[in-house]
Design a protein around this motif. Structure first.
Motif, PDB file in Angstrom:
ATOM      1  N   ASP A   1      -6.762   4.352  -5.686  1.00 52.11           N
ATOM      2  CA  ASP A   1      -6.252   3.543  -4.586  1.00 52.11           C
ATOM      3  C   ASP A   1      -6.830   2.142  -4.710  1.00 52.11           C
ATOM      4  O   ASP A   1      -7.870   1.941  -5.338  1.00 52.11           O
ATOM      5  CB  ASP A   1      -6.657   4.172  -3.258  1.00 52.11           C
ATOM      6  CG  ASP A   1      -5.890   3.577  -2.093  1.00 52.11           C
ATOM      7  OD1 ASP A   1      -4.901   2.859  -2.336  1.00 52.11           O
ATOM      8  OD2 ASP A   1      -6.284   3.835  -0.952  1.00 52.11           O
TER       9      ASP A   1
ATOM     10  N   SER B   1       0.826  -1.210   0.000  1.00 52.18           N
ATOM     11  CA  SER B   1       0.000   0.000   0.000  1.00 52.18           C
ATOM     12  C   SER B   1       0.857   1.255   0.000  1.00 52.18           C
ATOM     13  O   SER B   1       0.529   2.256  -0.667  1.00 52.18           O
ATOM     14  CB  SER B   1      -0.946   0.002   1.208  1.00 52.18           C
ATOM     15  OG  SER B   1      -0.217  -0.026   2.418  1.00 52.18           O
TER      16      SER B   1
ATOM     17  N   ASP C   1       1.013   4.015  -3.112  1.00 50.33           N
ATOM     18  CA  ASP C   1       0.803   5.452  -2.911  1.00 50.33           C
ATOM     19  C   ASP C   1       2.029   6.257  -3.363  1.00 50.33           C
ATOM     20  O   ASP C   1       1.898   7.307  -4.000  1.00 50.33           O
ATOM     21  CB  ASP C   1       0.501   5.748  -1.442  1.00 50.33           C
ATOM     22  CG  ASP C   1      -0.876   5.259  -1.022  1.00 50.33           C
ATOM     23  OD1 ASP C   1      -1.716   5.035  -1.906  1.00 50.33           O
ATOM     24  OD2 ASP C   1      -1.099   5.087   0.190  1.00 50.33           O
TER      25      ASP C   1
END
Length: 201
Positions: free
Chosen positions: A70, A11, A15
């Motif tokens: 996302d 994650s 990002d």
């Protein structure tokens, strides 16, 4: 800027990559290149086509990184994106896309998180599974591959293949039933079979 290592969480990598961090992009590509290539080779035995399509995807992701959403699972996102792209690439060559019968060539390595049996039977298990998988119908092979070797959930597989989660479960049950029938009738391999598959359902 976030320091990127091979231990950085997906994650965080995602990002950082979307923010233009080249190190994060490189780590993501390195982390999932082999997984994606192996998956691509389920659709075609042509390594060059699979690699070219994967390179196209990676370039596309970098060029459009600011527009990417996302995602709760980077692996799922990449598998789905690559599946869509390789099917689109192969469509002009075939009216009906069939999964390659060379599946056994692309299961040569189980990742550390996917290996659940650590004993002297491990090598025999891998060879046995590889051989038996080639005897399953194409859709069953793909679902078993995504569930047990890529760790996707039924909901994710259903999303990926555009089928209902219940259909995924039904396909898995039929595949495991077929594998049971194909599995050698010996106590050791029967134990390994149930250990490897049943506890993952």
């Amino acid at each position: 800027m976030t320091q990127i290592t091979k231990h950085t969480d997906d994650s965080i990598l995602w990002d950082s990559f979307r923010d233009g961090n080249e190190a994060a992009y490189t780590e993501l590509a390195k982390r999932y290149y082999r997984t994606l290539l192996h998956y691509g080779l389920r659709f075609t035995p042509n390594v060059q086509i699979a690699e070219d399509t994967l390179q196209d995807l990676l370039i596309h992701l970098w060029l459009h990184r600011e527009n990417l959403n996302d995602t709760p699972s980077v692996k799922f996102y990449l598998l789905k994106s690559f599946r869509h792209r390789i099917i689109k690439t192969l469509k002009p060559f075939s009216e009906e896309l069939e999964l390659t019968d060379h599946f056994e060539d692309h299961l040569q390595e189980f990742s550390s998180e996917e290996v659940i049996i650590q004993n002297e039977n491990e090598a025999g298990l891998k060879n046995q599974v590889q051989e038996l998988m080639t005897q399953l119908p194409a859709r069953q092979r793909e679902v078993v591959y995504l569930r047990f070797f890529q760790g996707l959930k039924s909901e994710e597989i259903g999303n990926l293949l555009a089928i209902k989660p219940q259909s995924v479960s039904n396909i898995l049950q039929r595949a495991l039933s077929n594998l049971r029938n194909l599995w050698p009738v010996t106590p050791s391999f029967s134990f390994i079979f149930y250990s490897f598959f049943e506890i993952l359902l």
